[in-house]
Design a protein around this motif. Structure first.
Motif, PDB file in Angstrom:
ATOM      1  N   ASN A 158       3.946  13.152 -22.301  1.00 47.84           N
ATOM      2  CA  ASN A 158       3.729  12.463 -23.446  1.00 47.84           C
ATOM      3  C   ASN A 158       2.946  11.211 -23.012  1.00 47.84           C
ATOM      4  O   ASN A 158       2.647  10.189 -23.682  1.00 47.84           O
ATOM      5  CB  ASN A 158       4.897  11.996 -24.202  1.00 47.84           C
ATOM      6  CG  ASN A 158       5.755  13.047 -24.739  1.00 47.84           C
ATOM      7  OD1 ASN A 158       5.235  13.899 -25.430  1.00 47.84           O
ATOM      8  ND2 ASN A 158       6.910  13.029 -24.820  1.00 47.84           N
ATOM      9  N   ASN A 159       2.497  11.248 -21.696  1.00 47.02           N
ATOM     10  CA  ASN A 159       2.100  10.098 -21.156  1.00 47.02           C
ATOM     11  C   ASN A 159       0.555  10.195 -21.327  1.00 47.02           C
ATOM     12  O   ASN A 159      -0.260   9.252 -20.749  1.00 47.02           O
ATOM     13  CB  ASN A 159       2.253   9.643 -19.460  1.00 47.02           C
ATOM     14  CG  ASN A 159       3.747   9.379 -19.293  1.00 47.02           C
ATOM     15  OD1 ASN A 159       4.170   8.697 -20.312  1.00 47.02           O
ATOM     16  ND2 ASN A 159       4.374   9.902 -18.246  1.00 47.02           N
ATOM     17  N   LEU A 160      -0.033  10.996 -21.876  1.00 43.99           N
ATOM     18  CA  LEU A 160      -1.485  11.313 -22.021  1.00 43.99           C
ATOM     19  C   LEU A 160      -1.762  11.614 -23.428  1.00 43.99           C
ATOM     20  O   LEU A 160      -1.815  13.069 -24.022  1.00 43.99           O
ATOM     21  CB  LEU A 160      -2.031  12.581 -21.107  1.00 43.99           C
ATOM     22  CG  LEU A 160      -1.874  12.419 -19.610  1.00 43.99           C
ATOM     23  CD1 LEU A 160      -2.277  13.723 -19.001  1.00 43.99           C
ATOM     24  CD2 LEU A 160      -2.718  11.514 -19.347  1.00 43.99           C
ATOM     25  N   PRO A 161      -1.806  10.589 -24.449  1.00 46.06           N
ATOM     26  CA  PRO A 161      -1.515  10.913 -25.749  1.00 46.06           C
ATOM     27  C   PRO A 161      -2.937  11.240 -26.635  1.00 46.06           C
ATOM     28  O   PRO A 161      -3.056  11.656 -27.699  1.00 46.06           O
ATOM     29  CB  PRO A 161      -0.857   9.741 -26.386  1.00 46.06           C
ATOM     30  CG  PRO A 161      -1.421   8.619 -25.446  1.00 46.06           C
ATOM     31  CD  PRO A 161      -1.479   9.459 -24.142  1.00 46.06           C
ATOM     32  N   ALA A 162      -4.067  10.977 -25.733  1.00 42.88           N
ATOM     33  CA  ALA A 162      -5.275  11.049 -26.529  1.00 42.88           C
ATOM     34  C   ALA A 162      -6.518  11.575 -25.610  1.00 42.88           C
ATOM     35  O   ALA A 162      -6.263  11.569 -24.449  1.00 42.88           O
ATOM     36  CB  ALA A 162      -5.783   9.714 -27.106  1.00 42.88           C
ATOM     37  N   GLN A 163      -7.606  11.855 -26.239  1.00 40.43           N
ATOM     38  CA  GLN A 163      -8.716  12.512 -25.249  1.00 40.43           C
ATOM     39  C   GLN A 163     -10.087  12.220 -26.154  1.00 40.43           C
ATOM     40  O   GLN A 163      -9.835  12.053 -27.507  1.00 40.43           O
ATOM     41  CB  GLN A 163      -8.495  13.795 -25.249  1.00 40.43           C
ATOM     42  CG  GLN A 163      -8.444  14.770 -26.557  1.00 40.43           C
ATOM     43  CD  GLN A 163      -8.226  16.225 -26.404  1.00 40.43           C
ATOM     44  OE1 GLN A 163      -8.181  16.442 -25.200  1.00 40.43           O
ATOM     45  NE2 GLN A 163      -7.792  16.848 -27.148  1.00 40.43           N
ATOM     46  N   GLU A 164     -11.041  11.923 -25.462  1.00 42.51           N
ATOM     47  CA  GLU A 164     -12.445  12.087 -25.954  1.00 42.51           C
ATOM     48  C   GLU A 164     -13.104  12.988 -25.565  1.00 42.51           C
ATOM     49  O   GLU A 164     -13.244  13.590 -24.330  1.00 42.51           O
ATOM     50  CB  GLU A 164     -13.016  10.605 -25.411  1.00 42.51           C
ATOM     51  CG  GLU A 164     -12.606   9.360 -25.632  1.00 42.51           C
ATOM     52  CD  GLU A 164     -13.031   8.244 -24.942  1.00 42.51           C
ATOM     53  OE1 GLU A 164     -12.818   6.907 -25.368  1.00 42.51           O
ATOM     54  OE2 GLU A 164     -13.547   8.554 -23.581  1.00 42.51           O
ATOM     55  N   ILE A 165     -13.804  13.886 -26.621  1.00 43.61           N
ATOM     56  CA  ILE A 165     -14.338  15.108 -26.242  1.00 43.61           C
ATOM     57  C   ILE A 165     -15.792  14.998 -26.742  1.00 43.61           C
ATOM     58  O   ILE A 165     -16.193  14.541 -27.749  1.00 43.61           O
ATOM     59  CB  ILE A 165     -13.496  16.307 -26.951  1.00 43.61           C
ATOM     60  CG1 ILE A 165     -12.111  16.208 -26.975  1.00 43.61           C
ATOM     61  CG2 ILE A 165     -14.254  17.680 -26.793  1.00 43.61           C
ATOM     62  CD1 ILE A 165     -11.389  17.086 -28.006  1.00 43.61           C
ATOM     63  N   TYR A 166     -16.718  15.455 -25.638  1.00 39.19           N
ATOM     64  CA  TYR A 166     -18.179  15.445 -26.013  1.00 39.19           C
ATOM     65  C   TYR A 166     -18.562  16.813 -26.205  1.00 39.19           C
ATOM     66  O   TYR A 166     -18.555  17.405 -25.320  1.00 39.19           O
ATOM     67  CB  TYR A 166     -18.919  14.685 -24.774  1.00 39.19           C
ATOM     68  CG  TYR A 166     -18.781  13.128 -24.719  1.00 39.19           C
ATOM     69  CD1 TYR A 166     -19.692  12.342 -25.113  1.00 39.19           C
ATOM     70  CD2 TYR A 166     -17.383  12.714 -24.012  1.00 39.19           C
ATOM     71  CE1 TYR A 166     -19.194  11.003 -24.916  1.00 39.19           C
ATOM     72  CE2 TYR A 166     -17.299  11.442 -23.997  1.00 39.19           C
ATOM     73  CZ  TYR A 166     -17.984  10.486 -24.364  1.00 39.19           C
ATOM     74  OH  TYR A 166     -18.033   9.047 -24.367  1.00 39.19           O
ATOM     75  N   PHE A 167     -19.218  17.004 -27.457  1.00 38.50           N
ATOM     76  CA  PHE A 167     -19.951  18.307 -27.727  1.00 38.50           C
ATOM     77  C   PHE A 167     -21.131  18.382 -27.711  1.00 38.50           C
ATOM     78  O   PHE A 167     -21.961  17.356 -28.075  1.00 38.50           O
ATOM     79  CB  PHE A 167     -19.389  18.983 -28.975  1.00 38.50           C
ATOM     80  CG  PHE A 167     -17.915  19.342 -28.986  1.00 38.50           C
ATOM     81  CD1 PHE A 167     -17.519  20.518 -28.369  1.00 38.50           C
ATOM     82  CD2 PHE A 167     -16.838  18.363 -29.807  1.00 38.50           C
ATOM     83  CE1 PHE A 167     -15.976  20.827 -28.539  1.00 38.50           C
ATOM     84  CE2 PHE A 167     -15.634  18.920 -29.608  1.00 38.50           C
ATOM     85  CZ  PHE A 167     -15.016  19.799 -29.117  1.00 38.50           C
TER      86      PHE A 167
END
Length: 345
Positions: A158-167
């Motif tokens: 749970n220590n990695l709650p978010a992400q940025e994704i480039y398409f």
């Protein structure tokens, strides 16, 4: 007359707005629809990527080959840049889900819904699913990319709650992923180098037998590598974790085995746990995969198996097992990630 001019200007501006909208950037809904279609139409693909992980002030880089074939067959080869002779393969075929370490002739078979049960930053389908499943996903565009910021779904962390994704704007394939910690800092970066959306595979490319074969280059230098692994094992077996969740070494036992040695270290304190390290002189021949009813966990230096209160992994020819009824899953992962630390006195 003034009213007519006013309404004429309004109509003109509305028409221009519609025209610019039609010719301009796609909306978030448009892009999500395109991504859904791109994934639904997939028959196969091959991709390569670099994955950098920052754990315990150490940076680990993996070279990744990703293969996919319709009917849910996946092959993800992860090669730790620092330990290229111990590459691992996450494999899903009609027989199940496996983690293979061909150089050490070791394999785990998972009773798992991988990759659907968790976010996977290097799989096209998983990234699109994370976009679709987050109604609060943030969206923006750059000159070349559609960018989404979404929640993640890591069952064991749970220590990695978010992400940025480039398409990519033209192909809709992923270009880069930053997985963020709770402070919004990127701890994992995946950068894709190429995508072949019309990949061809041999009939046995997703078989366990073929993927357990050692590569030609490895076989050519097997003697040298054997010596290197044996030497590394002698060093690694005396290591203990630098992160202990407040516990300290309470007892250390060394047990002689027929073909090696087992070291059992007990840690006591705020949260108790036991670390077992096992060194074998010979690898098992044609051993069946070890069955695991749990999660596949990337530890930075290697891939492990997390089941209930036990985490198992192999590194530099040494088998590790961490057991605790008191550590959380996140703490178990953090302890395991820090094992390549200091020498036990």
């Amino acid at each position: 007359m003034i009213k007519r001019r006013f309404f004429g200007v309004v109509l003109l501006l509305s028409a221009l707005s519609l025209l610019l909208s039609a010719c301009g950037e796609k909306s978030q809904e448009d892009v999500v629809e395109k991504l859904q279609k791109a994934v639904a139409d997939l028959d196969s693909y091959k991709a390569t990527a670099d994955m950098t992980m920052n754990t315990n002030d150490q940076e680990q880089t993996f070279l990744i080959d990703i293969w996919y074939q319709a009917d849910e067959q996946y092959r993800v080869k992860l090669e730790n840049e620092a330990e290229q002779n111990e590459s691992q393969v996450i494999l899903k075929n009609t027989d199940g889900v496996f983690v293979l370490t061909p150089a050490l002739e070791k394999s785990f078979k998972f009773q798992s819904e991988w990759p659907q049960n968790s976010s996977q930053p290097y799989l096209f389908q998983s990234l699109v699913n994370d976009v679709i499943n987050d109604p609060e996903a943030q969206f923006e565009t750059t000159e070349d990319h559609y960018v989404f910021k979404t929640k993640t779904n890591y069952q064991s962390n749970n220590n990695l709650p978010a992400q940025e994704i480039y398409f990519d704007k033209s192909s809709y394939t992923p270009v880069m992923v930053n997985v963020l910690n709770q402070d919004g800092e990127p701890l994992v970066n995946v950068t894709f180098h190429d995508f072949d959306l019309d990949a061809k595979f041999a009939e046995d490319d997703f078989s366990m037998e073929k993927n357990m074969e050692k590569e030609t280059d490895d076989e050519a230098s097997s003697a040298e590598e054997g010596e290197a692994v044996e030497t590394a094992a002698q060093e690694v077996r005396t290591l203990y974790p630098t992160f202990t969740a407040g516990a300290e070494v309470a007892e250390k036992k060394e047990v002689a085995l027929e073909d090696g040695e087992r070291i059992i270290t007990t840690f006591e304190g705020e949260k108790n746990f036991t670390l077992v390290q096992e060194i074998r002189e010979t690898a098992p021949v044609s051993a069946a995969p070890e069955e695991v009813n749990g999660d596949i966990v990337n530890l930075g230096t290697t891939v492990g198996a997390l089941e209930d209160n036990t985490l198992k992994w192999t590194y530099q020819g040494v088998d590790y097992q961490l057991a605790s009824t008191e550590l959380t899953k996140e703490e178990m992962i953090e302890v395991a990630q820090s094992v390549q630390g200091q020498t036990i006195k």
